[in-house]
Design a protein around this motif. Structure first.
Motif, PDB file in Angstrom:
ATOM      1  N   THR A 108       0.847  -1.190   0.000  1.00  0.00           N
ATOM      2  CA  THR A 108       0.000   0.000   0.000  1.00  0.00           C
ATOM      3  C   THR A 108       0.882   1.240   0.000  1.00  0.00           C
ATOM      4  O   THR A 108       2.020   1.202   0.461  1.00  0.00           O
ATOM      5  CB  THR A 108      -0.936   0.068   1.233  1.00  0.00           C
ATOM      6  OG1 THR A 108      -0.131   0.067   2.411  1.00  0.00           O
ATOM      7  CG2 THR A 108      -1.930  -1.069   1.255  1.00  0.00           C
ATOM      8  N   CYS A 109       0.319   2.317  -0.513  1.00  0.00           N
ATOM      9  CA  CYS A 109       1.033   3.584  -0.544  1.00  0.00           C
ATOM     10  C   CYS A 109       0.041   4.691  -0.195  1.00  0.00           C
ATOM     11  O   CYS A 109      -1.002   4.811  -0.849  1.00  0.00           O
ATOM     12  CB  CYS A 109       1.641   3.823  -1.928  1.00  0.00           C
ATOM     13  SG  CYS A 109       2.729   5.257  -1.995  1.00  0.00           S
ATOM     14  N   PRO A 110       0.325   5.504   0.821  1.00  0.00           N
ATOM     15  CA  PRO A 110      -0.581   6.573   1.201  1.00  0.00           C
ATOM     16  C   PRO A 110      -0.679   7.654   0.130  1.00  0.00           C
ATOM     17  O   PRO A 110       0.273   7.893  -0.619  1.00  0.00           O
ATOM     18  CB  PRO A 110       0.037   7.153   2.479  1.00  0.00           C
ATOM     19  CG  PRO A 110       1.096   6.204   2.897  1.00  0.00           C
ATOM     20  CD  PRO A 110       1.479   5.402   1.703  1.00  0.00           C
ATOM     21  N   GLY A 126      -6.186   2.874   8.064  1.00  0.00           N
ATOM     22  CA  GLY A 126      -5.384   2.583   9.247  1.00  0.00           C
ATOM     23  C   GLY A 126      -3.945   3.013   9.099  1.00  0.00           C
ATOM     24  O   GLY A 126      -3.549   3.652   8.125  1.00  0.00           O
ATOM     25  N   ARG A 127      -3.166   2.630  10.095  1.00  0.00           N
ATOM     26  CA  ARG A 127      -1.769   3.050  10.166  1.00  0.00           C
ATOM     27  C   ARG A 127      -0.955   2.619   8.941  1.00  0.00           C
ATOM     28  O   ARG A 127      -0.127   3.362   8.444  1.00  0.00           O
ATOM     29  CB  ARG A 127      -1.148   2.475  11.448  1.00  0.00           C
ATOM     30  CG  ARG A 127       0.212   3.011  11.721  1.00  0.00           C
ATOM     31  CD  ARG A 127       0.676   2.610  13.123  1.00  0.00           C
ATOM     32  NE  ARG A 127       2.099   2.443  13.069  1.00  0.00           N
ATOM     33  CZ  ARG A 127       2.735   1.303  13.232  1.00  0.00           C
ATOM     34  NH1 ARG A 127       2.070   0.215  13.510  1.00  0.00           N
ATOM     35  NH2 ARG A 127       4.031   1.232  13.150  1.00  0.00           N
ATOM     36  N   ASP A 128      -1.180   1.436   8.468  1.00  0.00           N
ATOM     37  CA  ASP A 128      -0.465   0.937   7.292  1.00  0.00           C
ATOM     38  C   ASP A 128      -1.318   1.068   6.037  1.00  0.00           C
ATOM     39  O   ASP A 128      -1.118   0.340   5.074  1.00  0.00           O
ATOM     40  CB  ASP A 128      -0.077  -0.535   7.490  1.00  0.00           C
ATOM     41  CG  ASP A 128       0.902  -0.705   8.637  1.00  0.00           C
ATOM     42  OD1 ASP A 128       1.745   0.187   8.816  1.00  0.00           O
ATOM     43  OD2 ASP A 128       0.804  -1.725   9.356  1.00  0.00           O
ATOM     44  N   GLY A 129      -2.248   1.998   6.066  1.00  0.00           N
ATOM     45  CA  GLY A 129      -3.200   2.147   4.972  1.00  0.00           C
ATOM     46  C   GLY A 129      -2.635   2.852   3.765  1.00  0.00           C
ATOM     47  O   GLY A 129      -1.511   3.326   3.750  1.00  0.00           O
TER      48      GLY A 129
END
Length: 147
Positions: free
Chosen positions: A30-32, A65-68
């Motif tokens: 994933t990449c924000p 979330g945090r790792d979203g």
């Protein structure tokens, strides 16, 4: 809505293609959106809107979330530039502008019909070119240029 007047600014198409290439090229989970915006030197809010369209159209998955962030939902080999173009219903400024020059008098109405025929042909020609390239193709071109 006429064929040449789209819902989104043409810039969105370019940002969308680049974001998809980043996600394909990096092969990340994933990449924000903020990271993608920073990489493209774009405004984060605009990038989130572009990414939201890509997610709604089935190109991306989102994770909260945090790792979203965002990740590709489809293989880059299966995403053509025409698919992305169609998702954004991008309108060509030339197509819109040329029709806008016609008046409501008889000659103007006739010219608008003629211009519509020509701009429809231009639009289809462009879509045909865009169908020939995938996100994977562009990522590979970038890789070759970097070597």
């Amino acid at each position: 809505m006429e064929k040449c007047t789209g819902n989104f600014h043409p810039k969105w198409f370019g940002l969308a293609v680049q974001a998809l290439i980043i996600l394909a090229k990096e092969n990340i989970q994933t990449c924000p959106s903020g990271e993608i915006a920073g990489y493209l030197q774009s405004e984060a809010t605009l990038m989130r809107r572009v990414l939201a369209v890509l997610a709604r159209e089935g190109f991306l998955e989102t994770r909260e979330g945090r790792d979203g962030g965002y990740r590709l939902k489809k293989a880059p080999q299966l995403i053509t530039l025409a698919d992305v173009y169609n998702a954004f219903q991008v309108g060509s400024p030339l197509c819109f502008s040329i029709k806008e020059t016609t008046g409501t008098h008889q000659f103007g109405v006739e010219m608008k019909a003629v211009f519509s025929d020509i701009t429809n042909e231009m639009e289809e020609s462009m879509r045909e070119v865009l169908r020939q390239y995938t996100i994977a193709d562009l990522a590979e071109r970038l890789h070759e240029k970097a070597l």
